[in-house]
Design an enzyme around this catalytic site. Sequence first.
Site, mmCIF file in Angstrom:
data_model
loop_
_atom_site.group_PDB
_atom_site.id
_atom_site.type_symbol
_atom_site.label_atom_id
_atom_site.label_comp_id
_atom_site.label_asym_id
_atom_site.label_seq_id
_atom_site.Cartn_x
_atom_site.Cartn_y
_atom_site.Cartn_z
ATOM 1 N N THR A 1 -1.666 -1.740 9.665
ATOM 2 C CA THR A 1 -0.427 -1.247 9.709
ATOM 3 C C THR A 1 -0.107 -0.791 10.967
ATOM 4 O O THR A 1 -0.898 0.186 11.434
ATOM 5 C CB THR A 1 -0.068 -0.223 8.797
ATOM 6 O OG1 THR A 1 -0.130 -0.510 7.386
ATOM 7 C CG2 THR A 1 1.283 0.264 8.793
ATOM 8 N N SER B 1 -4.036 1.509 -0.371
ATOM 9 C CA SER B 1 -3.980 2.161 0.863
ATOM 10 C C SER B 1 -5.248 2.955 1.296
ATOM 11 O O SER B 1 -5.933 3.483 0.692
ATOM 12 C CB SER B 1 -2.676 3.225 0.662
ATOM 13 O OG SER B 1 -2.663 4.165 1.818
ATOM 14 N N LYS C 1 0.739 -5.642 9.600
ATOM 15 C CA LYS C 1 1.970 -5.108 8.788
ATOM 16 C C LYS C 1 2.623 -4.165 9.574
ATOM 17 O O LYS C 1 2.432 -3.320 10.305
ATOM 18 C CB LYS C 1 1.425 -4.149 7.630
ATOM 19 C CG LYS C 1 2.466 -3.524 6.718
ATOM 20 C CD LYS C 1 1.730 -2.827 5.408
ATOM 21 C CE LYS C 1 2.860 -2.241 4.592
ATOM 22 N NZ LYS C 1 3.583 -0.798 5.122
ATOM 23 N N TYR D 1 -5.188 2.338 7.989
ATOM 24 C CA TYR D 1 -4.739 3.317 9.396
ATOM 25 C C TYR D 1 -6.013 3.333 9.876
ATOM 26 O O TYR D 1 -6.894 3.956 9.314
ATOM 27 C CB TYR D 1 -4.216 4.315 8.825
ATOM 28 C CG TYR D 1 -2.585 4.304 8.250
ATOM 29 C CD1 TYR D 1 -1.674 3.462 8.993
ATOM 30 C CD2 TYR D 1 -2.420 4.806 7.078
ATOM 31 C CE1 TYR D 1 -0.275 3.290 8.285
ATOM 32 C CE2 TYR D 1 -1.016 4.809 6.430
ATOM 33 C CZ TYR D 1 0.015 4.219 7.067
ATOM 34 O OH TYR D 1 1.208 4.054 6.810
ATOM 35 N N ARG E 1 9.446 13.600 9.592
ATOM 36 C CA ARG E 1 9.948 13.846 8.324
ATOM 37 C C ARG E 1 10.285 15.299 8.223
ATOM 38 O O ARG E 1 9.681 16.099 7.674
ATOM 39 C CB ARG E 1 8.895 13.533 7.219
ATOM 40 C CG ARG E 1 8.630 12.068 7.312
ATOM 41 C CD ARG E 1 7.524 11.778 6.012
ATOM 42 N NE ARG E 1 7.013 10.900 5.932
ATOM 43 C CZ ARG E 1 5.994 10.015 5.736
ATOM 44 N NH1 ARG E 1 4.867 10.830 5.796
ATOM 45 N NH2 ARG E 1 5.725 8.754 5.658
ATOM 46 N N GLN F 1 -5.512 -1.966 2.901
ATOM 47 C CA GLN F 1 -4.547 -1.761 4.097
ATOM 48 C C GLN F 1 -5.352 -0.483 4.783
ATOM 49 O O GLN F 1 -5.767 0.448 4.379
ATOM 50 C CB GLN F 1 -3.220 -1.070 3.789
ATOM 51 C CG GLN F 1 -2.378 -0.535 4.793
ATOM 52 C CD GLN F 1 -2.627 0.623 5.228
ATOM 53 O OE1 GLN F 1 -2.663 1.586 4.088
ATOM 54 N NE2 GLN F 1 -2.214 1.142 6.155
ATOM 55 N N HIS G 1 8.650 -0.387 7.247
ATOM 56 C CA HIS G 1 7.743 0.869 6.445
ATOM 57 C C HIS G 1 8.969 1.437 5.275
ATOM 58 O O HIS G 1 8.935 2.547 5.064
ATOM 59 C CB HIS G 1 7.320 1.908 7.464
ATOM 60 C CG HIS G 1 6.202 2.358 6.741
ATOM 61 N ND1 HIS G 1 4.920 2.050 7.650
ATOM 62 C CD2 HIS G 1 5.542 3.165 5.887
ATOM 63 C CE1 HIS G 1 3.964 2.740 7.191
ATOM 64 N NE2 HIS G 1 4.118 3.359 6.070
ATOM 65 N N PRO H 1 0.729 -1.271 0.113
ATOM 66 C CA PRO H 1 -0.114 -0.035 0.016
ATOM 67 C C PRO H 1 1.109 1.257 0.117
ATOM 68 O O PRO H 1 1.720 1.309 0.686
ATOM 69 C CB PRO H 1 -0.685 -0.064 1.203
ATOM 70 C CG PRO H 1 -0.018 -0.939 2.265
ATOM 71 C CD PRO H 1 0.891 -1.920 1.350
ATOM 72 N N THR H 2 0.688 2.192 -0.937
ATOM 73 C CA THR H 2 1.334 3.398 -0.897
ATOM 74 C C THR H 2 0.437 4.499 -1.113
ATOM 75 O O THR H 2 -0.423 4.773 -2.154
ATOM 76 C CB THR H 2 2.297 3.488 -2.049
ATOM 77 O OG1 THR H 2 1.641 2.977 -3.306
ATOM 78 C CG2 THR H 2 3.500 2.607 -1.762
ATOM 79 N N ARG I 1 8.163 1.169 -3.281
ATOM 80 C CA ARG I 1 8.793 2.169 -4.026
ATOM 81 C C ARG I 1 9.002 1.640 -5.571
ATOM 82 O O ARG I 1 9.223 2.422 -6.651
ATOM 83 C CB ARG I 1 10.106 2.805 -3.562
ATOM 84 C CG ARG I 1 10.053 3.748 -2.366
ATOM 85 C CD ARG I 1 11.249 4.180 -1.848
ATOM 86 N NE ARG I 1 11.167 4.911 -0.689
ATOM 87 C CZ ARG I 1 11.241 4.343 0.539
ATOM 88 N NH1 ARG I 1 11.499 3.042 0.714
ATOM 89 N NH2 ARG I 1 11.357 5.060 1.733
HETATM 90 C C1 LIG Z 1 5.285 6.979 -1.113
HETATM 91 C C2 LIG Z 1 4.997 5.835 0.123
HETATM 92 C C3 LIG Z 1 3.674 5.802 0.717
HETATM 93 C C4 LIG Z 1 3.297 4.920 1.343
HETATM 94 N N1 LIG Z 1 2.207 4.733 2.175
HETATM 95 C C5 LIG Z 1 1.762 3.809 3.065
HETATM 96 C C6 LIG Z 1 0.466 3.472 3.434
HETATM 97 O O1 LIG Z 1 -0.588 4.406 3.026
HETATM 98 N N2 LIG Z 1 0.010 2.530 4.310
HETATM 99 C C7 LIG Z 1 1.210 1.524 4.770
HETATM 100 O O2 LIG Z 1 0.741 0.772 5.139
HETATM 101 N N3 LIG Z 1 2.294 1.836 3.966
HETATM 102 C C8 LIG Z 1 2.610 2.772 3.513
HETATM 103 N N4 LIG Z 1 4.075 2.661 2.615
HETATM 104 C C9 LIG Z 1 4.757 1.602 3.074
HETATM 105 C C10 LIG Z 1 4.863 0.655 2.014
HETATM 106 O O3 LIG Z 1 3.821 -0.010 2.272
HETATM 107 C C11 LIG Z 1 5.895 -0.305 2.096
HETATM 108 O O4 LIG Z 1 5.882 -0.779 3.471
HETATM 109 C C12 LIG Z 1 7.341 0.286 1.893
HETATM 110 O O5 LIG Z 1 7.238 0.897 1.053
HETATM 111 C C13 LIG Z 1 8.378 -0.880 1.252
HETATM 112 O O6 LIG Z 1 9.625 -0.515 1.272
HETATM 113 P P1 LIG Z 1 10.048 -0.226 -0.170
HETATM 114 O O7 LIG Z 1 9.486 1.086 -0.479
HETATM 115 O O8 LIG Z 1 11.615 -0.021 -0.086
HETATM 116 O O9 LIG Z 1 9.612 -1.283 -1.305
HETATM 117 C C14 LIG Z 1 4.240 3.903 1.889
HETATM 118 C C15 LIG Z 1 5.508 3.861 1.343
HETATM 119 C C16 LIG Z 1 5.960 4.983 0.275
HETATM 120 C C17 LIG Z 1 7.240 4.667 -0.480
#
Ligand SMILES: Cc1cc2nc3c(=O)[nH]c(=O)nc-3n(C[C@H](O)[C@H](O)[C@H](O)COP(=O)(O)O)c2cc1C
Length: 385
Positions: free
Chosen positions: A158, A110, A257, A132, A167, A130, A281, A81-82, A336
């Site tokens: 999560t 997400s 997660k 929150y 950040r 996913q 994360h 989820p992103t 990513r």
């Molecule tokens: C831009 C971005 C937004 C994200 N948003 C969420 C989110 O809304 N919910 C969540 O559980 N994880 C979120 N994550 C974490 C990802 O689900 C995941 O755990 C993480 O990106 C994995 O690492 P990687 O980017 O190196 O593959 C986000 C990550 C990124 C890069």
Amino acid sequence: MSPDLRCYNIADLRERARRRLPRGIWEYAERGVEDEVGMARNRAAFERVTFRPRVLRGVQAIDTSAQIFGKRSPLPLALAPTGAAGLLWYKGDLALARAAAAAGVPFTISSASTMDLEQIAVAGGRLWFQLYLWEDRALSHAVVAKAYDLGCEALFVTLDMPVPPNREYILRNGFGTPFRINARNTLDVLRHPRWLAGVMGRYMLDGGVPSQANLPDRLRAKVTKGAPPGALFKQDDLDWDGVKELRDRWPGKFVLKGILHPEDAEHALEIGADGIVVSNHGGRALDGSLATIEALPDVVQAVGGRLSVFIDSGIRRGSDVVKAVALGADAVLVGRAPLYGLAAAGEAGVSRALHLLKTETARTMAMLGARNFGEVDTSLLGRGP
Ligand SMILES: Cc1cc2nc3c(=O)[nH]c(=O)nc-3n(C[C@H](O)[C@H](O)[C@H](O)COP(=O)(O)O)c2cc1C
């Protein structure tokens, strides 16, 4: 077959994404927290895992498929989820979901997406949701119920962001949430006309910058306006009883997660979870976390095959997928990597990312003499220094 876009690995897609996006949006997608050592540690730990290949095994036909929750998947991989993917590409959540469906791998929606669940679900394919938790718990339960009605197979809760992450770069670049074009980021936006016209411009024609789309209309705020009371994510008071309540309400597969500690993995088993994600994360929560590939073996040992173990954070190559499975993961999530593809070229870019990860996985397996994932285990790994 995805067009090659002159991008031959995930790093090429990353570079193209970096050039296309305004700096503030790029930083949101890419950066970690505090001193950003956690992200680097994730990568360094994958790089430290080495292979000990077998030869002369007849590797003409490599089967990269795997079972995820009892169903065959062409690759032991799903999209993580992103949130705010919609700021990287116009209707970015849908582009991610479509590319995942075309590749036959699951896509995790997400709860911070900028399109609502119905709009994303039209992509079809295997969908997960996913969560929150919003401060207003009734609201969270309503959104979860909707995700189930729309056919989401699994709920991922999560747990690794109990408080907002640090950040610091957001305080500098002027791209916070709520997102606004302001004095500090105007020049940055103007320097990226393709993004301005192709993403922001199209939203403007559509009636505005995307909102926290999973909220009901009465609470929905444009990303450029502040969220109304109750509509902020808040789970600093969430405990195992709260998670158990969510488990009991959700009839589908239930996944936690953000687990790194084997005792938390055991708790997950006790409350009846079907899976966990060994995740930090992507280095976006606690900078000092251990690398996920280092955390994996203890967690795998603790659960002893009684639930599905996913891993994410730092996966950039097919060889990382193979390393994770060798160390006991059932599948990986990628965050990513597909986002780079998304920002580079929309749905085609995400397809390209998935295609690259798949061909690299198959090639790595052939090099190892492993014809299918049943043959991938620790015997194919080096012993370390
Ligand atoms: C831009 C971005 C937004 C994200 N948003 C969420 C989110 O809304 N919910 C969540 O559980 N994880 C979120 N994550 C974490 C990802 O689900 C995941 O755990 C993480 O990106 C994995 O690492 P990687 O980017 O190196 O593959 C986000 C990550 C990124 C890069």
